[in-house]
Design a protein around this motif. Sequence first.
Motif: not given
Length: 413
Positions: A93, A307, A311, A327, A329-330, A333-334, A355, A358
Motif C-alpha cells: 500500500v 488501492l 485512491a 493517506q 487511513s488508506i 484500512i487497506a 477504502v 473511509q
Amino acid sequence: MAEEKKKMSLPAKMGIGFAAGILLGFIFQMGGWDIAWVKPFGDIFIRLIRMIVVPLVFISLVAGAASMGDLSKLGRVSVKTIIYYVGTTAIAVFIGLIIANVFQPGAGLTLSLEGLKAREVTPPGTLETFLNIVPLNPVQALAEGKLLQIIFFAIFFGFALSSLGETGKPLLKIFEVGNEVMIRITAAVMHYAPYGVCALIAYTVGNSGIEVLLPLMKLIVLMYVAALIHVCVVYLPLLKGAGKFPLVTFFKVMSQPLLIAFSTCSSAAALPANMAATEKLGVPRQISSFTIPLGTTINMDGAAIYLGLAAVFVAQIYGIELSFASQLSILLIAILASIGSVGVPSAALVVMTMVFTQVQLPMEGIALVAGVDRILDMARTTLNVMGDATGAVVVSRLEGDLDLEPVGDGSIG
C-alpha cells in the motif's frame, strides 16, 4: 546411436501459448473482428482448474495436518505466515501511495463522469468476518469453495485424525493416496494450460481496444512499475536471504503459476500450480498446503498497491486533496480490509468501497477504471501469487524445513 530429443517443458509451451495469444489478439483487434469466439476455450481452462482446487486443498491439508501431528508447530507456522502477509501488504500500500503521489496519474486528466455508477456492496463487520471462518456446514463450504472455512475444517479434521494414532493410519493412508491422485489430475489438466492461456490472452488483448487504454495508460504503467518495485524491494531480498537457490531458479520454477495468474487473473486458478512449484523449491507439503491456500484467501499485495494508486488517482480526477492523515487511513484500512473481505464475493470491490468510504471519495470513481480493470488485475494477481510463494519459502526457512537440494523446471507432474 541417435540422441533422444529433449521434450519441451510445460512452462515453455505456456510461454509460446502466451505469445501466440498476444499476436492473435492484436490481429483480431487490428482487423476489427470479434474475438469473443475464443473466450470459451479459456473459460474451459479456468473451470478445469477450479474443479481441482477444493479437493486438492482439502485433501492435502488433512494429510499435512495429520502427518504434522504437532499443534505448536502449526501455531508457529500460522503466526509467521500472517505476520509476513500483513507486513508485505502494508509495504505494498505504501509503495502504491508513494508512486501515485510522485507521478500523479490523475493530474490534468479529463474523463467523462456522466452516467457512472458504482455497484453497491455491503462490507462485512469485523465480528462477522471472524465468525465466517468457522463453517456452519463443512459440506456447503466445500460446495461453495469457501477456502478459509475449508482450511479451518481440514486442519481440525487432520489433527483429530492424527490423535487417533495407529487406529487412524488406514484413513490417513487414504488421504495420502488421494493427495497423489489429485496431483496426477492436476498434471493432466495442466497439459491443456498452453491452449487456455493462449485463448485468455487473445481475448484480453482483442477486447481491450486502444481507445479504452489510452486515457488510463499512465495508471496502467504505474501499476506495473509499482508491482516491479515491490518485487525488487520485498520479494527478491527475502528470497535471497531465505533460499540458497539462485533467483533465476526461482523464476524458472515459478514460471508456470505466474503465467496462469497473469492470464486468468485468478489466484485460485494458479493455486494448484503454485503449491506444486513451491514444493519443487524445497517447501515441505505440510507448509505449502497451508500457506498457499491461506495466501490465496487473504494475501493481496497486488490489490494493496492498486488501492493506494486508485485512491489517489480518483482524488486527483475529482480535484480532492488527500491529506497525510487521509493517506495514512488508506494504508491502515487497506490492510484490515484485505483480510476483512475474506470469502466475500467481489472482494476487490468490497475492499475499494471500504477504502473510499473511509477517506470520503466518490463511489463513482470506482467505475472510472472499470474499462481497464482486467489489464490492472493481471499485474495484481501475478504479484499476489508470487507473494504467496515467497511467503511459503520464507516461513519454511524460518522453521528450518526448507530443502535446499536442486529443484526441477517448474512443470507439474
